[in-house]
Design a protein around this motif. Structure first.
Motif, PDB file in Angstrom:
ATOM      1  N   PHE A 186      67.201  14.433   1.730  1.00  0.00           N
ATOM      2  CA  PHE A 186      67.144  15.853   2.005  1.00  0.00           C
ATOM      3  C   PHE A 186      68.359  16.537   1.391  1.00  0.00           C
ATOM      4  O   PHE A 186      69.261  15.870   0.892  1.00  0.00           O
ATOM      5  CB  PHE A 186      67.087  16.107   3.515  1.00  0.00           C
ATOM      6  CG  PHE A 186      65.927  15.434   4.178  1.00  0.00           C
ATOM      7  CD1 PHE A 186      64.627  15.624   3.708  1.00  0.00           C
ATOM      8  CD2 PHE A 186      66.112  14.598   5.267  1.00  0.00           C
ATOM      9  CE1 PHE A 186      63.545  15.007   4.307  1.00  0.00           C
ATOM     10  CE2 PHE A 186      65.040  13.975   5.886  1.00  0.00           C
ATOM     11  CZ  PHE A 186      63.755  14.184   5.398  1.00  0.00           C
ATOM     12  N   ARG A 187      68.364  17.859   1.473  1.00  0.00           N
ATOM     13  CA  ARG A 187      69.412  18.606   0.784  1.00  0.00           C
ATOM     14  C   ARG A 187      70.258  19.439   1.726  1.00  0.00           C
ATOM     15  O   ARG A 187      69.754  20.044   2.664  1.00  0.00           O
ATOM     16  CB  ARG A 187      68.797  19.505  -0.277  1.00  0.00           C
ATOM     17  CG  ARG A 187      68.143  18.720  -1.401  1.00  0.00           C
ATOM     18  CD  ARG A 187      68.081  19.527  -2.668  1.00  0.00           C
ATOM     19  NE  ARG A 187      67.762  18.687  -3.809  1.00  0.00           N
ATOM     20  CZ  ARG A 187      67.742  19.115  -5.060  1.00  0.00           C
ATOM     21  NH1 ARG A 187      68.012  20.385  -5.319  1.00  0.00           N
ATOM     22  NH2 ARG A 187      67.454  18.306  -6.039  1.00  0.00           N
ATOM     23  N   LEU A 188      71.554  19.436   1.417  1.00  0.00           N
ATOM     24  CA  LEU A 188      72.482  20.305   2.126  1.00  0.00           C
ATOM     25  C   LEU A 188      72.273  21.733   1.629  1.00  0.00           C
ATOM     26  O   LEU A 188      72.348  21.996   0.441  1.00  0.00           O
ATOM     27  CB  LEU A 188      73.913  19.851   1.840  1.00  0.00           C
ATOM     28  CG  LEU A 188      75.036  20.663   2.461  1.00  0.00           C
ATOM     29  CD1 LEU A 188      75.086  20.429   3.961  1.00  0.00           C
ATOM     30  CD2 LEU A 188      76.373  20.280   1.823  1.00  0.00           C
ATOM     31  N   THR A 189      71.993  22.657   2.552  1.00  0.00           N
ATOM     32  CA  THR A 189      71.743  24.037   2.144  1.00  0.00           C
ATOM     33  C   THR A 189      72.841  24.999   2.556  1.00  0.00           C
ATOM     34  O   THR A 189      72.887  26.117   2.065  1.00  0.00           O
ATOM     35  CB  THR A 189      70.406  24.541   2.716  1.00  0.00           C
ATOM     36  OG1 THR A 189      70.400  24.367   4.130  1.00  0.00           O
ATOM     37  CG2 THR A 189      69.244  23.786   2.098  1.00  0.00           C
ATOM     38  N   GLN A 190      73.695  24.594   3.484  1.00  0.00           N
ATOM     39  CA  GLN A 190      74.880  25.387   3.793  1.00  0.00           C
ATOM     40  C   GLN A 190      75.967  24.449   4.288  1.00  0.00           C
ATOM     41  O   GLN A 190      75.734  23.637   5.180  1.00  0.00           O
ATOM     42  CB  GLN A 190      74.600  26.464   4.851  1.00  0.00           C
ATOM     43  CG  GLN A 190      75.797  27.382   5.049  1.00  0.00           C
ATOM     44  CD  GLN A 190      75.567  28.492   6.062  1.00  0.00           C
ATOM     45  OE1 GLN A 190      76.379  29.396   6.205  1.00  0.00           O
ATOM     46  NE2 GLN A 190      74.457  28.434   6.788  1.00  0.00           N
ATOM     47  N   GLY A 191      77.138  24.548   3.681  1.00  0.00           N
ATOM     48  CA  GLY A 191      78.215  23.644   4.024  1.00  0.00           C
ATOM     49  C   GLY A 191      79.259  24.291   4.916  1.00  0.00           C
ATOM     50  O   GLY A 191      79.061  25.358   5.499  1.00  0.00           O
ATOM     51  N   ALA A 192      80.401  23.610   5.009  1.00  0.00           N
ATOM     52  CA  ALA A 192      81.505  24.119   5.816  1.00  0.00           C
ATOM     53  C   ALA A 192      81.983  25.462   5.274  1.00  0.00           C
ATOM     54  O   ALA A 192      82.011  25.688   4.061  1.00  0.00           O
ATOM     55  CB  ALA A 192      82.657  23.111   5.816  1.00  0.00           C
ATOM     56  N   ASN A 193      82.323  26.359   6.189  1.00  0.00           N
ATOM     57  CA  ASN A 193      82.796  27.704   5.845  1.00  0.00           C
ATOM     58  C   ASN A 193      81.750  28.542   5.116  1.00  0.00           C
ATOM     59  O   ASN A 193      82.096  29.494   4.417  1.00  0.00           O
ATOM     60  CB  ASN A 193      84.078  27.626   5.006  1.00  0.00           C
ATOM     61  CG  ASN A 193      85.240  27.047   5.791  1.00  0.00           C
ATOM     62  OD1 ASN A 193      85.645  27.592   6.808  1.00  0.00           O
ATOM     63  ND2 ASN A 193      85.746  25.913   5.335  1.00  0.00           N
ATOM     64  N   PRO A 227      76.623   9.962   0.536  1.00  0.00           N
ATOM     65  CA  PRO A 227      76.405  11.307  -0.012  1.00  0.00           C
ATOM     66  C   PRO A 227      75.085  11.907   0.462  1.00  0.00           C
ATOM     67  O   PRO A 227      74.115  11.197   0.726  1.00  0.00           O
ATOM     68  CB  PRO A 227      76.387  11.071  -1.529  1.00  0.00           C
ATOM     69  CG  PRO A 227      77.059   9.745  -1.734  1.00  0.00           C
ATOM     70  CD  PRO A 227      76.736   8.945  -0.506  1.00  0.00           C
ATOM     71  N   VAL A 228      75.075  13.219   0.576  1.00  0.00           N
ATOM     72  CA  VAL A 228      73.857  13.959   0.875  1.00  0.00           C
ATOM     73  C   VAL A 228      73.506  14.769  -0.352  1.00  0.00           C
ATOM     74  O   VAL A 228      74.359  15.479  -0.889  1.00  0.00           O
ATOM     75  CB  VAL A 228      74.055  14.904   2.080  1.00  0.00           C
ATOM     76  CG1 VAL A 228      72.783  15.703   2.349  1.00  0.00           C
ATOM     77  CG2 VAL A 228      74.464  14.114   3.314  1.00  0.00           C
ATOM     78  N   ASP A 229      72.259  14.630  -0.831  1.00  0.00           N
ATOM     79  CA  ASP A 229      71.850  15.436  -1.972  1.00  0.00           C
ATOM     80  C   ASP A 229      72.060  16.897  -1.633  1.00  0.00           C
ATOM     81  O   ASP A 229      71.704  17.346  -0.553  1.00  0.00           O
ATOM     82  CB  ASP A 229      70.373  15.199  -2.299  1.00  0.00           C
ATOM     83  CG  ASP A 229      70.143  13.826  -2.916  1.00  0.00           C
ATOM     84  OD1 ASP A 229      71.140  13.176  -3.270  1.00  0.00           O
ATOM     85  OD2 ASP A 229      68.984  13.413  -3.028  1.00  0.00           O
ATOM     86  N   SER A 230      72.623  17.643  -2.551  1.00  0.00           N
ATOM     87  CA  SER A 230      72.911  19.042  -2.238  1.00  0.00           C
ATOM     88  C   SER A 230      72.578  19.948  -3.398  1.00  0.00           C
ATOM     89  O   SER A 230      72.641  19.558  -4.564  1.00  0.00           O
ATOM     90  CB  SER A 230      74.383  19.214  -1.859  1.00  0.00           C
ATOM     91  OG  SER A 230      75.232  18.875  -2.938  1.00  0.00           O
ATOM     92  N   LEU A 231      72.208  21.151  -3.044  1.00  0.00           N
ATOM     93  CA  LEU A 231      72.117  22.209  -4.036  1.00  0.00           C
ATOM     94  C   LEU A 231      73.530  22.597  -4.436  1.00  0.00           C
ATOM     95  O   LEU A 231      74.488  22.234  -3.757  1.00  0.00           O
ATOM     96  CB  LEU A 231      71.420  23.429  -3.421  1.00  0.00           C
ATOM     97  CG  LEU A 231      69.965  23.252  -2.996  1.00  0.00           C
ATOM     98  CD1 LEU A 231      69.505  24.494  -2.248  1.00  0.00           C
ATOM     99  CD2 LEU A 231      69.101  23.038  -4.216  1.00  0.00           C
ATOM    100  N   PRO A 232      73.690  23.377  -5.521  1.00  0.00           N
ATOM    101  CA  PRO A 232      75.019  23.963  -5.731  1.00  0.00           C
ATOM    102  C   PRO A 232      75.410  24.677  -4.439  1.00  0.00           C
ATOM    103  O   PRO A 232      74.613  25.404  -3.857  1.00  0.00           O
ATOM    104  CB  PRO A 232      74.767  24.961  -6.870  1.00  0.00           C
ATOM    105  CG  PRO A 232      73.602  24.386  -7.611  1.00  0.00           C
ATOM    106  CD  PRO A 232      72.733  23.771  -6.533  1.00  0.00           C
TER     107      PRO A 232
END
Length: 298
Positions: free
Chosen positions: A158-165, A286-291
């Motif tokens: 799955f993808r990270l769609t919003q990270g820290a801060n 690692p987690v697949d992430s968008l920019p």
């Protein structure tokens, strides 16, 4: 389902503009929901709220016990977690035994303690005072153990769609270091660390009254707490007071509460002194992430 995931991923793309970004929610004639930063005809402003409703008032209580000599003030903690309390006594009249400063204490889980015993200066007149009780989950004296967290779900990637801060919603003390991972509704969610289940919500459908939707809060042995938000209605399969191991199933991902699409909101919090705040953490892989638009990445 893929369309709803696409909406969430698209929202992340404009979530970086500013903490004051206005997001609009539009539902077309076919029931398709679109989120945008453009005020299309018929669109309504989507209001984000970070206020997690855990309904603790009935589980952390100030009790007054009257007796011949006066009154005794006790605090009872019915939670399966320690609680830091602060009691202030204000507007005193005809009172002896009141402390000159706030009383601070940490109550163990499922316990009670006497905080003060008051007596009248003039026994012929009544005691008068105003008590104010504040409290926060957790023991601020414990220090977090630095460790990597296994992924709290099964399946993917799955993808990270919003990270820290992230400037869309990860900018408050309680959620600053949270991570949002887009995933289909019904994805198995598991405990990232062992601990005791402190609070759950399982009955909310849709947006409901709690911005967090259905959730599970787990107290770890080092005093930190992992919180899993926006879970599917009826999917939470653990109970308060239950001890769970790493990898134990606790529920399924959903789209409940103040959620823009199906995802898991995962955050680690601790009591920093009469306040819960999120703290930094990292996953063991690692987690697949968008920019990472939410933190201004490329």
């Amino acid at each position: 389902m893929l369309g709803r995931l696409s909406l969430l991923l698209g929202l992340a793309a404009f979530a970086c503009q500013a903490s004051a970004l206005t997001v609009y929610k539009y539902t077309d004639a076919n029931g398709v929901v679109t989120y945008s930063d453009q005020a299309a005809p018929g669109a309504k402003v989507f209001v984000f709220s970070d206020r997690m409703v855990e309904k603790l008032d009935n589980q952390v209580k100030l009790e007054t016990r009257k007796h011949a000599a006066g009154e005794t003030l006790l605090v009872r903690n019915d939670l399966y977690a320690p609680v830091q309390v602060e009691l202030k006594l204000e507007q005193l009249s005809n009172v002896s035994g009141a402390p000159g400063k706030p009383i601070n204490w940490v109550l163990p889980p499922r316990s009670e303690i006497r905080l003060a015993t008051l007596a009248p200066l003039d026994p012929a007149k009544p005691l008068r005072y105003t008590p104010k009780l504040n409290y926060a989950l957790g023991d601020p004296r414990l220090l977090p153990i630095n460790q990597a967290y296994p992924l709290p779900w099964r399946g993917g990637p799955f993808r990270l769609t919003q990270g820290a801060n992230g400037q869309y919603s990860h900018f408050t003390p309680k959620g600053r270091y949270a991570l949002d991972i887009a995933m289909p509704e019904g994805t198995p969610i598991v405990a990232a660390r062992s601990g005791v289940v402190v609070k759950t919500e399982n009955a909310q459908s849709g947006r409901g009254n709690n911005p967090s939707g259905n959730f599970v809060r787990i107290l770890h042995d080092d005093g930190t707490m992992g919180v899993y938000l926006h879970l599917m209605q009826g999917s939470v399969n653990v109970r308060e007071g239950q001890r769970v191991a790493v990898g134990a199933p606790i529920g399924r991902s959903g789209n409940t509460g103040n959620s823009t699409g199906p995802h898991l909101h995962f955050v680690v919090q601790r009591n920093v002194g009469m306040a819960l705040e999120s703290i930094p953490f990292e996953f063991a892989q690692p987690v697949d992430s968008l920019p990472n638009f939410a933190v201004g990445g490329d």
